[in-house]
Design an enzyme around this catalytic site. Structure first.
Site, PDB file in Angstrom:
ATOM      1  N   LYS A 175       0.849  -1.197   0.000  1.00 59.18           N
ATOM      2  CA  LYS A 175       0.000   0.000   0.000  1.00 59.18           C
ATOM      3  C   LYS A 175       0.886   1.249   0.000  1.00 59.18           C
ATOM      4  O   LYS A 175       1.513   1.576   1.003  1.00 59.18           O
ATOM      5  CB  LYS A 175      -0.908   0.052   1.232  1.00 59.18           C
ATOM      6  CG  LYS A 175      -1.964   1.154   1.055  1.00 59.18           C
ATOM      7  CD  LYS A 175      -2.541   1.666   2.350  1.00 59.18           C
ATOM      8  CE  LYS A 175      -1.807   2.837   2.923  1.00 59.18           C
ATOM      9  NZ  LYS A 175      -1.843   4.063   2.123  1.00 59.18           N
ATOM     10  N   GLU A 250       9.943   1.669  10.411  1.00 59.82           N
ATOM     11  CA  GLU A 250      10.934   2.672   9.975  1.00 59.82           C
ATOM     12  C   GLU A 250      10.246   4.018  10.153  1.00 59.82           C
ATOM     13  O   GLU A 250       9.375   4.374   9.354  1.00 59.82           O
ATOM     14  CB  GLU A 250      11.301   2.460   8.499  1.00 59.82           C
ATOM     15  CG  GLU A 250      11.694   1.033   8.125  1.00 59.82           C
ATOM     16  CD  GLU A 250      13.003   0.587   8.734  1.00 59.82           C
ATOM     17  OE1 GLU A 250      13.830   1.460   9.053  1.00 59.82           O
ATOM     18  OE2 GLU A 250      13.184  -0.627   8.882  1.00 59.82           O
ATOM     19  N   CYS A 284      13.365  11.543   6.206  1.00 63.75           N
ATOM     20  CA  CYS A 284      13.395  11.065   7.594  1.00 63.75           C
ATOM     21  C   CYS A 284      14.754  11.313   8.234  1.00 63.75           C
ATOM     22  O   CYS A 284      14.854  11.577   9.420  1.00 63.75           O
ATOM     23  CB  CYS A 284      13.057   9.582   7.625  1.00 63.75           C
ATOM     24  SG  CYS A 284      14.062   8.600   6.505  1.00 63.75           S
ATOM     25  N   GLU A 382      10.119  16.357  15.025  1.00 61.84           N
ATOM     26  CA  GLU A 382      10.405  16.292  13.593  1.00 61.84           C
ATOM     27  C   GLU A 382       9.560  17.343  12.874  1.00 61.84           C
ATOM     28  O   GLU A 382       8.344  17.372  13.028  1.00 61.84           O
ATOM     29  CB  GLU A 382      10.046  14.897  13.067  1.00 61.84           C
ATOM     30  CG  GLU A 382      10.347  14.737  11.592  1.00 61.84           C
ATOM     31  CD  GLU A 382      10.013  13.333  11.079  1.00 61.84           C
ATOM     32  OE1 GLU A 382       8.875  12.880  11.295  1.00 61.84           O
ATOM     33  OE2 GLU A 382      10.893  12.719  10.448  1.00 61.84           O
TER      34      GLU A 382
HETATM   35  P1  NAD Z   1       2.239   8.551   7.746  1.00 59.47           P
HETATM   36  O1  NAD Z   1       2.556   7.809   8.981  1.00 59.47           O
HETATM   37  O2  NAD Z   1       1.159   9.552   7.780  1.00 59.47           O
HETATM   38  O3  NAD Z   1       1.818   7.529   6.587  1.00 59.47           O
HETATM   39  C1  NAD Z   1       2.664   6.479   6.166  1.00 59.47           C
HETATM   40  C2  NAD Z   1       1.821   5.399   5.527  1.00 59.47           C
HETATM   41  O4  NAD Z   1       0.958   4.845   6.527  1.00 59.47           O
HETATM   42  C3  NAD Z   1       0.902   5.884   4.410  1.00 59.47           C
HETATM   43  O5  NAD Z   1       0.833   4.911   3.398  1.00 59.47           O
HETATM   44  C4  NAD Z   1      -0.438   6.005   5.121  1.00 59.47           C
HETATM   45  O6  NAD Z   1      -1.541   5.869   4.253  1.00 59.47           O
HETATM   46  C5  NAD Z   1      -0.374   4.819   6.071  1.00 59.47           C
HETATM   47  N1  NAD Z   1      -1.255   4.886   7.234  1.00 59.47           N
HETATM   48  C6  NAD Z   1      -1.839   5.988   7.778  1.00 59.47           C
HETATM   49  N2  NAD Z   1      -2.621   5.628   8.833  1.00 59.47           N
HETATM   50  C7  NAD Z   1      -2.508   4.282   8.956  1.00 59.47           C
HETATM   51  C8  NAD Z   1      -3.051   3.327   9.871  1.00 59.47           C
HETATM   52  N3  NAD Z   1      -3.878   3.687  10.862  1.00 59.47           N
HETATM   53  N4  NAD Z   1      -2.715   2.031   9.714  1.00 59.47           N
HETATM   54  C9  NAD Z   1      -1.863   1.651   8.737  1.00 59.47           C
HETATM   55  N5  NAD Z   1      -1.335   2.512   7.827  1.00 59.47           N
HETATM   56  C10 NAD Z   1      -1.647   3.811   7.948  1.00 59.47           C
HETATM   57  O7  NAD Z   1       3.608   9.172   7.243  1.00 59.47           O
HETATM   58  P2  NAD Z   1       3.864  10.134   6.013  1.00 59.47           P
HETATM   59  O8  NAD Z   1       3.362  11.489   6.358  1.00 59.47           O
HETATM   60  O9  NAD Z   1       3.387   9.476   4.747  1.00 59.47           O
HETATM   61  O10 NAD Z   1       5.459  10.112   5.939  1.00 59.47           O
HETATM   62  C11 NAD Z   1       6.270  10.938   6.687  1.00 59.47           C
HETATM   63  C12 NAD Z   1       6.864  10.215   7.866  1.00 59.47           C
HETATM   64  O11 NAD Z   1       7.552   9.054   7.437  1.00 59.47           O
HETATM   65  C13 NAD Z   1       7.903  11.055   8.595  1.00 59.47           C
HETATM   66  O12 NAD Z   1       7.722  10.929   9.979  1.00 59.47           O
HETATM   67  C14 NAD Z   1       9.224  10.426   8.164  1.00 59.47           C
HETATM   68  O13 NAD Z   1      10.290  10.631   9.060  1.00 59.47           O
HETATM   69  C15 NAD Z   1       8.839   8.996   8.064  1.00 59.47           C
HETATM   70  N6  NAD Z   1       9.792   8.268   7.209  1.00 59.47           N
HETATM   71  C16 NAD Z   1      10.656   7.389   7.807  1.00 59.47           C
HETATM   72  C17 NAD Z   1      11.598   6.721   7.028  1.00 59.47           C
HETATM   73  C18 NAD Z   1      12.579   5.746   7.637  1.00 59.47           C
HETATM   74  O14 NAD Z   1      13.216   5.013   6.893  1.00 59.47           O
HETATM   75  N7  NAD Z   1      12.727   5.712   8.949  1.00 59.47           N
HETATM   76  C19 NAD Z   1      11.637   6.946   5.653  1.00 59.47           C
HETATM   77  C20 NAD Z   1      10.748   7.835   5.101  1.00 59.47           C
HETATM   78  C21 NAD Z   1       9.819   8.503   5.878  1.00 59.47           C
END
Ligand code: NAD
Length: 475
Positions: A175, A250, A284, A382
Site C-alpha cells: 500500500k 521505519e 526522515c 520532527e
Molecule cells: P504517515 O505515517 O502519515 O503515513 C505512512 C503510511 O501509513 C501511508 O501509506 C499512510 O496511508 C499509512 N497509514 C496511515 N494511517 C494508517 C493506519 N492507521 N494504519 C496503517 N497505515 C496507515 O507518514 P507520512 O506522512 O506518509 O510520511 C512521513 C513520515 O515518514 C515522517 O515521519 C518520516 O520521518 C517517516 N519516514 C521514515 C523513514 C525511515 O526510513 N525511517 C523513511 C521515510 C519517511
C-alpha cells in the site's frame, strides 16, 4: 505538464491481474508545484485487502521454495525493465512529490534502483543454512508481508522495502501513500512486463486508516513492514498485536550534523545545509540540527545563512532548482506552525520564516533558526520541511548529550579532520546511521532507527533478514 496516460489509474493489482477496486472508488493525485490534478488512483477497501492477502498466500509456497538465485534472476529482469523506464520514473517523481528533477533523477530513482540492486547482490550471500554445533540453522521466508510506505520518497521507499521482502521469499501486499501512488503503479507495470509470477506482488492503493489498518490487523499476514510517522507506527503495532505478527517499523527522525572544532567549517556547514534541505527537508534522515563549538557559532550561523539563501526554490522541472514545494498544503501548514512555535519560544529567524511564498504550489522558503532555547520543542520534534536550527555546544560530551536527548535516533553526521576522533564520536550517538565528513551513501548498509525512529532495518542483508524466520534442525 502533460497528463501522462500512465498516471490515469483506478485499479488494484491482485493475483497477477488489474481490476477495479471493490469499493468502486477512486482518488486524485495533485502536482504539489502547480496544485493541478495530474492523475487518479484506486481508493481500495478492506475486501480488496482480503483478496490481495489471499493471492499472496496462494503464491507464497511457490515463490518461497525457489532457490534464492532464481528469485534474484527474476527480480533482476524487473530491475532491468525499471532502469529502462528511468525518464518516466523521474517525471512521475517530479510530478507527484514535487522533487526537483535532478534530485528525482539522482536521489529518488538512481538510489532507489541501487538499493534494489544491492538486495539482489547481497541475497545469495546471506547465510541461508549454517551448521551450529549439532544443528543446521535455516533461514526461511516468514510468509505474507504487508508493506506500507510514505509519500516523501515514493519510489525509493517502496523499492527499499519490497526488495528485501521479495529476495527473502515473502510475497507482498503493497500500500503506497495516498498522496503519491503513481510510482507504485509504474513498479507494478514493470513487474508484469518482467513476468513476476501472479500473486507475488499485489498493489492495493487506498487510505491508511482503511487499507493500511486492515493490512496491519489481517490474521493471514505474517509481517507488517511500515515506513511512516512514529504516531502511525504505534497504531500499526497495536492493530498487529492480536495476531502476534512481526512488526518492522521505519519511523521519523530528528537528526544532527555535528561539526568538531578541527573541521573545515565552511565545507561542513555547506554540506550540512544541502543535506538538511534535500527534498525540501522532507526526508526522515534530514540533518535538521547543526551543532557547532560555541566559539564558531557566529561564523556558522553566517555560513548557514549564505548557503541557504543561495538555494533556488521553484519549478521542480527546472534543472537549476534546488528546492521544490512541500507535498501538500497540510504539510506546508504543519511546517510553518513548527517555525512559529519556535519563534514564540524564543528562536530567531535568520532567513526564511513563516511567510507563505506566493502560489500556486506549497512552497516554503529554506529557513535557518538561531538562538533556539535548549527546551524549545523544535530541537526534539520532527518538522519534515526545509528548516534547520543552529546550536552551540561547549565540548564533545555536551554535543553528544544534546544529540541523544531527542526521542529519535535515525541518522547523524560528524565533521572533523581526524577520522579517528569523528569515529569515536559517531560510536557515542544513539542513531542507526552516521556519515563522517560527507561520506557517500552505501546502498548495502543497514538503514533504520534507534528509539522512536523504529525497530527495523532496511537495505542489504539486514533488509532481507527482517523478512526471515530462523529454524534449527538437530541431527
Ligand atoms: P504517515 O505515517 O502519515 O503515513 C505512512 C503510511 O501509513 C501511508 O501509506 C499512510 O496511508 C499509512 N497509514 C496511515 N494511517 C494508517 C493506519 N492507521 N494504519 C496503517 N497505515 C496507515 O507518514 P507520512 O506522512 O506518509 O510520511 C512521513 C513520515 O515518514 C515522517 O515521519 C518520516 O520521518 C517517516 N519516514 C521514515 C523513514 C525511515 O526510513 N525511517 C523513511 C521515510 C519517511
Amino acid at each position: 505538464m502533460s497528463l501522462r496516460a500512465e498516471w490515469q489509474r483506478s485499479e488494484v493489482h491482485v493475483d497477477g491481474k488489474w481490476r477495479a477496486a471493490r469499493t468502486g472508488k477512486t482518488g486524485v493525485v495533485e502536482n504539489p508545484a502547480t496544485e493541478q490534478v495530474i492523475g487518479t488512483t484506486a481508493d481500495a477497501g478492506t475486501d480488496d485487502v482480503d483478496d490481495a492477502v489471499r493471492a499472496a498466500r496462494g503464491a507464497f509456497a511457490g515463490w518461497a521454495m525457489l532457490p534464492v538465485q532464481e528469485r534474484v534472476d527474476m527480480l533482476r529482469a524487473w530491475h532491468g525493465v525499471l532502469a529502462a523506464r528511468h525518464e518516466l520514473l523521474v517525471a512521475t517523481t517530479v510530478a507527484e512529490v514535487g522533487a526537483p528533477v535532478v534530485v528525482a533523477s539522482e536521489a529518488h530513482v538512481d538510489m532507489g534502483l541501487a538499493v534494489f540492486e544491492a538486495y539482489l547482490d547481497e541475497g545469495p550471500l546471506l547465510a541461508w543454512e549454517e551448521q551450529v554445533r549439532t544443528s543446521v540453522v535455516l533461514r526461511e521466508p516468514i510468509g505474507v508481508a504487508a508493506c506500507i510506505t510514505p509519500w516523501n520518497w515514493p519510489l525509493y521507499q517502496v523499492l527499499a522495502k519490497i526488495g528485501g521482502a521479495l529476495v527473502a521469499g515473502c510475497t507482498v501486499v503493497l500500500k503506497p501513500a495516498e498522496l503519491t501512488p503513481l510510482s507504485a503503479y509504474l513498479l507494478l507495470d514493470a513487474a508484469v512486463e518482467a513476468g513476476l509470477p501472479a500473486g507475488v506482488l499485489n498493489l492495493v492503493p487506498g487510505k491508511g486508516s482503511v487499507v493500511g489498518e486492515a493490512m496491519a490487523a489481517h490474521p493471514d499476514v505474517d509481517v507488517v513492514s511500515f515506513t511512516g510517522s512514529t504516531g502511525v507506527g504505534a497504531r500499526v503495532s497495536i492493530a498487529a498485536a492480536p495476531s502476534i505478527k512481526r512488526v518492522c517499523l521505519e519511523l521519523g527522525g530528528k537528526s544532527s550534523s555535528i561539526v568538531l572544532h578541527d573541521a573545515d567549517l565552511a565545507v561542513a556547514v555547506s554540506a550540512s545545509m544541502a543535506g538538511a534541505m534535500l527534498n525540501s527537508g522532507q526526508t526522515c534522515s534530514a540533518w535538521s540540527r547543526l551543532l557547532v563549538p560555541r566559539e564558531m557559532y557566529a561564523d556558522a550561523v553566517n555560513l548557514a545563512t549564505q548557503s541557504v539563501s543561495g538555494m533556488r526554490v521553484g519549478d521542480p522541472t527546472d534543472r537549476e532548482t534546488d528546492l521544490g514545494p512541500l507535498v501538500s498544503e497540510g504539510q506546508r501548514t504543519t511546517v510553518l506552525e513548527h517555525v512559529a512555535r519556535a519563534v514564540e519560544e524564543g528562536a530567531r529567524v535568520v532567513c526564511g520564516g513563516t511567510d507563505r511564498l506566493p502560489g500556486p504550489g506549497h512552497f516554503v522558503a529554506p529557513t535557518v533558526l538561531a538562538d533556539v532555547p535548549d527546551d524549545a520543542a523544535i530541537l526534539r520534534d520532527e518538522v519534515f520541511g526545509p528548516v534547520v536550527t543552529v546550536e552551540a555546544y561547549d565540548d564533545e560530551n555536551d554535543a553528544v548529550r544534546r544529540v541523544n536527548a531527542t526521542p529519535y535516533g535515525l541518522h547523524g553526521a560528524v565533521w572533523s579532520t581526524s577520522d579517528d576522533r569523528a569515529f569515536a564520536l559517531a560510536r557515542q550517538l544513539r542513531t542507526g546511521q552516521v556519515d563522517i565528513n560527507g561520506a557517500a551513501f552505501n546502498p548495502a548498509a543497514p538503514f533504520g532507527g534507534y528509539g522512536r525512529s523504529g525497530n527495523g532495518r532496511e537495505m542489504g542483508r539486514w533488509g532481507i533478514e527482517d523478512f526471515l524466520e530462523t529454524k534449527s534442525v538437530q541431527r
